[in-house]
Motif scaffolding. Structure first.
Motif, mmCIF file in Angstrom:
data_model
loop_
_atom_site.group_PDB
_atom_site.id
_atom_site.type_symbol
_atom_site.label_atom_id
_atom_site.label_comp_id
_atom_site.label_asym_id
_atom_site.label_seq_id
_atom_site.Cartn_x
_atom_site.Cartn_y
_atom_site.Cartn_z
ATOM 1 N N PHE A 226 0.694 -1.294 -0.134
ATOM 2 C CA PHE A 226 -0.158 0.099 -0.042
ATOM 3 C C PHE A 226 1.054 1.495 0.145
ATOM 4 O O PHE A 226 0.681 2.439 -0.631
ATOM 5 N N VAL A 227 1.954 1.342 0.762
ATOM 6 C CA VAL A 227 2.992 2.334 0.924
ATOM 7 C C VAL A 227 3.450 2.614 -0.348
ATOM 8 O O VAL A 227 3.499 3.609 -0.957
ATOM 9 N N LEU A 228 3.846 1.457 -1.272
ATOM 10 C CA LEU A 228 4.527 1.554 -2.462
ATOM 11 C C LEU A 228 3.819 2.095 -3.409
ATOM 12 O O LEU A 228 4.259 3.006 -4.320
ATOM 13 N N PHE A 229 2.671 1.657 -3.600
ATOM 14 C CA PHE A 229 1.865 1.958 -4.495
ATOM 15 C C PHE A 229 1.083 3.513 -4.218
ATOM 16 O O PHE A 229 0.570 4.030 -5.050
ATOM 17 N N GLY A 230 0.990 3.737 -2.879
ATOM 18 C CA GLY A 230 0.693 5.205 -2.652
ATOM 19 C C GLY A 230 1.516 6.166 -3.349
ATOM 20 O O GLY A 230 1.055 7.409 -3.285
ATOM 21 N N LEU A 231 2.916 5.921 -3.339
ATOM 22 C CA LEU A 231 3.759 6.880 -4.058
ATOM 23 C C LEU A 231 3.340 7.280 -5.298
ATOM 24 O O LEU A 231 3.592 8.347 -5.790
ATOM 25 N N PHE A 232 2.538 6.433 -6.069
ATOM 26 C CA PHE A 232 1.934 6.860 -7.260
ATOM 27 C C PHE A 232 0.243 7.116 -7.261
ATOM 28 O O PHE A 232 -0.467 6.960 -8.265
ATOM 29 N N SER A 233 0.230 7.452 -6.028
ATOM 30 C CA SER A 233 -1.346 7.686 -5.784
ATOM 31 C C SER A 233 -2.326 6.501 -5.802
ATOM 32 O O SER A 233 -3.461 6.714 -5.316
ATOM 33 N N ILE A 234 -2.186 5.703 -6.801
ATOM 34 C CA ILE A 234 -3.066 4.483 -6.915
ATOM 35 C C ILE A 234 -3.414 3.841 -5.630
ATOM 36 O O ILE A 234 -4.618 3.302 -5.331
ATOM 37 N N GLY A 235 -2.375 3.556 -4.833
ATOM 38 C CA GLY A 235 -2.517 2.860 -3.333
ATOM 39 C C GLY A 235 -3.334 3.432 -2.529
ATOM 40 O O GLY A 235 -4.126 2.945 -1.890
ATOM 41 N N ILE B 266 -5.928 5.619 -3.473
ATOM 42 C CA ILE B 266 -7.447 5.441 -3.683
ATOM 43 C C ILE B 266 -7.735 4.094 -3.742
ATOM 44 O O ILE B 266 -9.113 3.778 -2.982
ATOM 45 N N VAL B 267 -7.004 2.855 -3.736
ATOM 46 C CA VAL B 267 -7.456 1.442 -3.551
ATOM 47 C C VAL B 267 -7.683 1.202 -2.125
ATOM 48 O O VAL B 267 -8.787 0.921 -1.883
ATOM 49 N N TYR B 268 -6.812 1.895 -1.333
ATOM 50 C CA TYR B 268 -6.675 1.662 0.103
ATOM 51 C C TYR B 268 -8.438 2.325 0.566
ATOM 52 O O TYR B 268 -9.065 1.799 1.295
ATOM 53 N N VAL B 269 -8.705 3.735 0.050
ATOM 54 C CA VAL B 269 -9.816 4.388 0.531
ATOM 55 C C VAL B 269 -11.219 3.673 0.191
ATOM 56 O O VAL B 269 -12.124 3.517 0.739
ATOM 57 N N VAL B 270 -11.176 3.079 -1.350
ATOM 58 C CA VAL B 270 -12.265 2.301 -1.787
ATOM 59 C C VAL B 270 -12.318 0.963 -0.956
ATOM 60 O O VAL B 270 -13.602 0.609 -0.662
ATOM 61 N N LEU B 271 -11.287 0.424 -0.439
ATOM 62 C CA LEU B 271 -11.284 -0.910 0.085
ATOM 63 C C LEU B 271 -11.896 -0.544 1.898
ATOM 64 O O LEU B 271 -12.673 -1.279 2.233
ATOM 65 N N TRP B 272 -11.449 0.475 2.212
ATOM 66 C CA TRP B 272 -11.900 1.221 3.600
ATOM 67 C C TRP B 272 -13.511 1.308 3.526
ATOM 68 O O TRP B 272 -14.126 0.878 4.414
ATOM 69 N N ILE B 273 -13.955 1.665 2.448
ATOM 70 C CA ILE B 273 -15.342 2.024 2.291
ATOM 71 C C ILE B 273 -16.077 0.759 2.142
ATOM 72 O O ILE B 273 -17.247 0.413 2.652
#
Length: 205
Positions: A135-144, A146-153
């Motif tokens: 999540f941290v790695l992909f978060g560097l490219f913003s997609i992580g 977005i994916v985390y927030v979608v999964l959180w919801i």
């Protein structure tokens, strides 16, 4: 012709025939007596009733009357109090499998929302580090992010002991529900003891 009874179990209404009601009442009374001196007694009973309510609703049409046959199925699934009275209770084929797991967020092991720890439990991994690093790695490219927030919801938070058992793929029966609740109370007690001891140490110093 049989009489029917309206009951509320785990916050959900059901219609049950009189014979089935007597069987269920005796069953729950036995469970209540068995766990009357356990830590988290009321929580254990509530979670057991909530799980029985879930089983009532599985594969049943709305308004269907619950019969003694259904109660016997519930008892076979949940287990009987005498099965684990004085001895440790165990059943064959009670190992965790991916097929009977459900995906939840884990509020007891979270950094932000418990998504990574929930995914770790769902896939049977021992450590959340890998998923969190991804999540941290992909978060560097913003997609992580977005994916985390979608999964959180999208992923529900584990709330009851049944949720935590399903998250780990463990059998949801009386023994495991009680153990989960009792372990939670013990962890809470240990935390308070540690805080109390730290506070006393600071006062002495």
């Amino acid at each position: 012709m049989k009489k029917t009874v309206n009951i509320n179990l785990g916050g959900r209404p059901f219609i049950i025939d009189e014979d089935a009601y007597k069987t269920l009442d005796n069953y729950l009374s036995s469970i209540e007596r068995h766990f009357s001196k356990s830590e988290g007694f009321e929580d254990i009973l509530y979670d057991i009733e909530a799980r029985i309510a879930e089983l009532f609703e599985e594969n049943d049409n709305t308004g269907q009357i619950i019969t003694s046959k259904k109660i016997e199925e519930i008892k076979s699934t949940m287990g009987r109090p005498q099965d684990f009275g004085a001895e440790e209770y165990s059943e064959p084929n009670n190992k965790s499998t991916h097929s009977n797991r459900r995906l939840f967020r884990d509020p007891e092991d979270k950094v932000i929302g418990g998504v990574a720890s929930g995914l770790t439990a769902y896939y049977g991994m021992k450590d959340t580090l890998l998923i969190r690093l991804l999540f941290v790695l992909f978060g560097l490219f913003s997609i992580g992010l977005i994916v985390y927030v979608v999964l959180w919801i999208a992923i529900p938070k584990a709330k009851t002991s049944s949720d935590f058992l399903a998250m780990r793929g463990e059998k949801i029966n009386i023994e495991n529900i009680a153990k989960t609740v009792e372990d939670g109370f013990m962890d809470l007690k240990n935390t308070f003891d540690e805080l109390h001891n730290d506070f006393k140490s600071k006062i002495k110093n």
